[in-house]
Write a protein that holds these residues in place. Structure first.
Motif, PDB file in Angstrom:
ATOM      1  N   HIS A  94      32.186  38.400  41.482  1.00 51.33           N
ATOM      2  CA  HIS A  94      33.605  38.282  41.152  1.00 51.33           C
ATOM      3  C   HIS A  94      34.474  38.863  42.271  1.00 51.33           C
ATOM      4  O   HIS A  94      35.472  38.262  42.664  1.00 51.33           O
ATOM      5  CB  HIS A  94      33.920  38.996  39.831  1.00 51.33           C
ATOM      6  CG  HIS A  94      33.694  38.154  38.633  1.00 51.33           C
ATOM      7  ND1 HIS A  94      32.436  37.793  38.197  1.00 51.33           N
ATOM      8  CD2 HIS A  94      34.565  37.590  37.765  1.00 51.33           C
ATOM      9  CE1 HIS A  94      32.547  37.046  37.118  1.00 51.33           C
ATOM     10  NE2 HIS A  94      33.828  36.899  36.830  1.00 51.33           N
TER      11      HIS A  94
ATOM     12  N   GLY B 282      45.663  42.730  38.647  1.00 51.30           N
ATOM     13  CA  GLY B 282      44.825  42.105  37.632  1.00 51.30           C
ATOM     14  C   GLY B 282      43.360  42.074  38.019  1.00 51.30           C
ATOM     15  O   GLY B 282      42.481  42.379  37.204  1.00 51.30           O
TER      16      GLY B 282
ATOM     17  N   THR C 298      40.403  44.085  36.116  1.00 46.98           N
ATOM     18  CA  THR C 298      39.280  43.322  35.572  1.00 46.98           C
ATOM     19  C   THR C 298      37.953  43.805  36.164  1.00 46.98           C
ATOM     20  O   THR C 298      36.978  44.025  35.435  1.00 46.98           O
ATOM     21  CB  THR C 298      39.473  41.819  35.852  1.00 46.98           C
ATOM     22  OG1 THR C 298      40.683  41.391  35.226  1.00 46.98           O
ATOM     23  CG2 THR C 298      38.308  40.993  35.343  1.00 46.98           C
TER      24      THR C 298
ATOM     25  N   GLY D 280      41.142  42.093  29.303  1.00 44.60           N
ATOM     26  CA  GLY D 280      42.015  40.969  28.962  1.00 44.60           C
ATOM     27  C   GLY D 280      43.374  41.085  29.628  1.00 44.60           C
ATOM     28  O   GLY D 280      43.939  40.097  30.104  1.00 44.60           O
TER      29      GLY D 280
ATOM     30  N   HIS E 273      43.043  39.955  33.131  1.00 45.67           N
ATOM     31  CA  HIS E 273      43.044  38.491  33.227  1.00 45.67           C
ATOM     32  C   HIS E 273      44.460  37.925  33.095  1.00 45.67           C
ATOM     33  O   HIS E 273      44.811  36.948  33.769  1.00 45.67           O
ATOM     34  CB  HIS E 273      42.129  37.885  32.156  1.00 45.67           C
ATOM     35  CG  HIS E 273      40.681  37.990  32.482  1.00 45.67           C
ATOM     36  ND1 HIS E 273      39.961  39.141  32.282  1.00 45.67           N
ATOM     37  CD2 HIS E 273      39.829  37.086  33.001  1.00 45.67           C
ATOM     38  CE1 HIS E 273      38.716  38.931  32.661  1.00 45.67           C
ATOM     39  NE2 HIS E 273      38.602  37.699  33.103  1.00 45.67           N
TER      40      HIS E 273
ATOM     41  N   ILE F  20      46.170  38.431  36.408  1.00 43.86           N
ATOM     42  CA  ILE F  20      45.689  37.440  37.378  1.00 43.86           C
ATOM     43  C   ILE F  20      46.393  36.107  37.152  1.00 43.86           C
ATOM     44  O   ILE F  20      46.845  35.455  38.101  1.00 43.86           O
ATOM     45  CB  ILE F  20      44.154  37.274  37.277  1.00 43.86           C
ATOM     46  CG1 ILE F  20      43.450  38.511  37.826  1.00 43.86           C
ATOM     47  CG2 ILE F  20      43.690  36.024  38.022  1.00 43.86           C
ATOM     48  CD1 ILE F  20      41.953  38.530  37.588  1.00 43.86           C
ATOM     49  N   THR F  21      46.513  35.705  35.898  1.00 48.04           N
ATOM     50  CA  THR F  21      47.175  34.445  35.573  1.00 48.04           C
ATOM     51  C   THR F  21      48.637  34.451  35.996  1.00 48.04           C
ATOM     52  O   THR F  21      49.134  33.478  36.589  1.00 48.04           O
ATOM     53  CB  THR F  21      47.059  34.159  34.060  1.00 48.04           C
ATOM     54  OG1 THR F  21      45.670  34.130  33.702  1.00 48.04           O
ATOM     55  CG2 THR F  21      47.713  32.845  33.692  1.00 48.04           C
TER      56      THR F  21
END
Length: 138
Positions: free
Chosen positions: A43, A80, A84, A110, A113, A116-117
């Protein structure tokens, strides 16, 4: 552009260190099961190093670095990904030591994530803004 380069380099170092940590911890504890430590390495290398090398090329092509949207992307995405990856390392380490996981770890991961989005949305907005307009750009 230099901050994108340094981000890629930092994620390379972190990704390699995560792989070493996984290998050495599981060997020292004689752990043979599944753990999130196994994927933290990939990752960090893929979503960190490789992704930022692509962003570096996009920045070179479109001059994204000066845009506010790009700055927002950079900080949202990095925070993010760091959150994560940290939760993957915590959860994986707990698994190796046989400790019970908690909902808080999943919740924090979460949140990572989500950040990141939000970062990716800002990157695409910055890219759209940087693309040439008009018929000749098609």
């Amino acid at each position: 552009m230099k901050k994108v380069y340094w981000a890629a380099l930092s994620y390379m170092v972190l990704g390699l260190a995560a792989g070493l940590y996984y290998r050495e911890l599981t060997k020292a504890q004689e752990f043979t099961g599944d753990t999130q430590l196994a994927v933290a390495h990939t990752h960090l290398l893929a979503l960190g190093m490789l992704f930022f090398l692509v962003v570096l090329a996009l920045d070179k092509a479109f001059g994204l670095a000066g845009d506010r949207l790009f700055t927002l992307f950079f900080w949202f995405y990095n925070s993010g990904l760091a959150l994560t990856a940290a939760m993957m390392l915590v959860h994986g380490t707990m698994t190796v030591f046989g400790a019970e996981s908690s909902a808080a770890i999943s919740g924090i991961a979460g949140l990572g994530h989500i950040l990141i989005t939000v970062g990716l949305v800002h990157l695409f907005l910055a890219l759209r803004k940087a693309l040439p307009a008009g018929k000749e750009a098609r």
